[in-house]
Design a protein around this motif. Sequence first.
Motif, short mmCIF file in Angstrom:
data_model
loop_
_atom_site.label_atom_id
_atom_site.label_comp_id
_atom_site.label_asym_id
_atom_site.label_seq_id
_atom_site.Cartn_x
_atom_site.Cartn_y
_atom_site.Cartn_z
N MET A 263 0.84 -1.20 0.00
CA MET A 263 0.00 0.00 0.00
C MET A 263 0.88 1.25 0.00
N ARG A 264 0.55 2.20 -0.86
CA ARG A 264 1.36 3.41 -0.95
C ARG A 264 1.13 4.31 0.26
N ALA A 265 2.22 4.87 0.77
CA ALA A 265 2.14 5.70 1.98
C ALA A 265 2.16 7.18 1.60
N ILE A 266 1.49 7.98 2.43
CA ILE A 266 1.50 9.43 2.28
C ILE A 266 2.09 10.03 3.54
N PRO B 36 9.07 3.89 -3.99
CA PRO B 36 8.41 4.32 -5.22
C PRO B 36 6.89 4.24 -5.08
N GLY B 37 6.20 5.28 -5.51
CA GLY B 37 4.75 5.33 -5.37
C GLY B 37 4.29 6.03 -4.12
N ASP B 38 5.19 6.21 -3.13
CA ASP B 38 4.84 6.97 -1.92
C ASP B 38 4.75 8.46 -2.24
N THR B 39 4.13 9.19 -1.34
CA THR B 39 3.94 10.63 -1.53
C THR B 39 4.45 11.39 -0.31
N GLU C 43 10.55 7.85 -8.39
CA GLU C 43 9.09 7.75 -8.53
C GLU C 43 8.35 8.01 -7.23
N VAL C 44 8.91 8.91 -6.43
CA VAL C 44 8.24 9.40 -5.23
C VAL C 44 7.50 10.68 -5.61
N ASP C 45 6.22 10.76 -5.29
CA ASP C 45 5.44 11.95 -5.61
C ASP C 45 5.68 13.04 -4.57
#
Length: 232
Positions: A1-4, A58-61, A88-90
């Motif tokens: 799961m992507r983390a913010i 990668p994919g985390d924000t 690929e970190v937002d």
Amino acid sequence: MRAIYGYCRISTAKQCISRQIRNIMAIYPDAVIVQEVFTGTKVKERPEWMKLYTKVLPGDTIVFDSVSRMSRDADEGFRLYEDLYRKEVDLIFLNEPHINTKTFRDAIAHGNIEMTGTKVDSILQGVNQYLMELAREQIKIAFDQSEKEVKDLQKRTKEGMQTARLQGKHIGRPAGPARETQKGVRAKKQIQKYSKDFGGTLNDMEVMKLIGVSRNTYYKYKRELNSFVEVS
């Protein structure tokens, strides 16, 4: 799961960090807030940021209230931005949404015109390069502005101090003995009560262990007590 993650930073404990937290949580209520009290511009010197930087995937924000919370050094900030972009970190900047990584990615994607296999390709390649450089320039401008704010503040502070000196005002802590802390007052009372040198029954090492102060601090307090007795 992507983390913010929401990264919030203030320079001194006297400042209030709650505004940054509120701003981030209002839009990203599930964000994991990382708080830091650290002055200075160098990102690698911030312990909480480095912990976040090493664990982000990668994919985390990462959400910032403003670009200045990420970095106030233009070159360093841009390098860090590109590094996280490649991983690929937002990155999201609430006050500067035009430099969010999604905006950057979209600009490159939309500008990446496919080659035709004809002589026109040389022109299209130039257009693609121009659009990428334009996107990069917008990011640099944001970090440049953040760095400029720091330098302007430092300049205003220096000028204010110079003006105050010319007007005869004292800058900094007033001359004279330092203010006594409550901890120091309590320790000295215990030293006077328990130390053999002041009528007590314990030697120096025993008093140190009893009141929980270091050797240097203990003898500092003793010198101050002896000085007071001599003056009195």
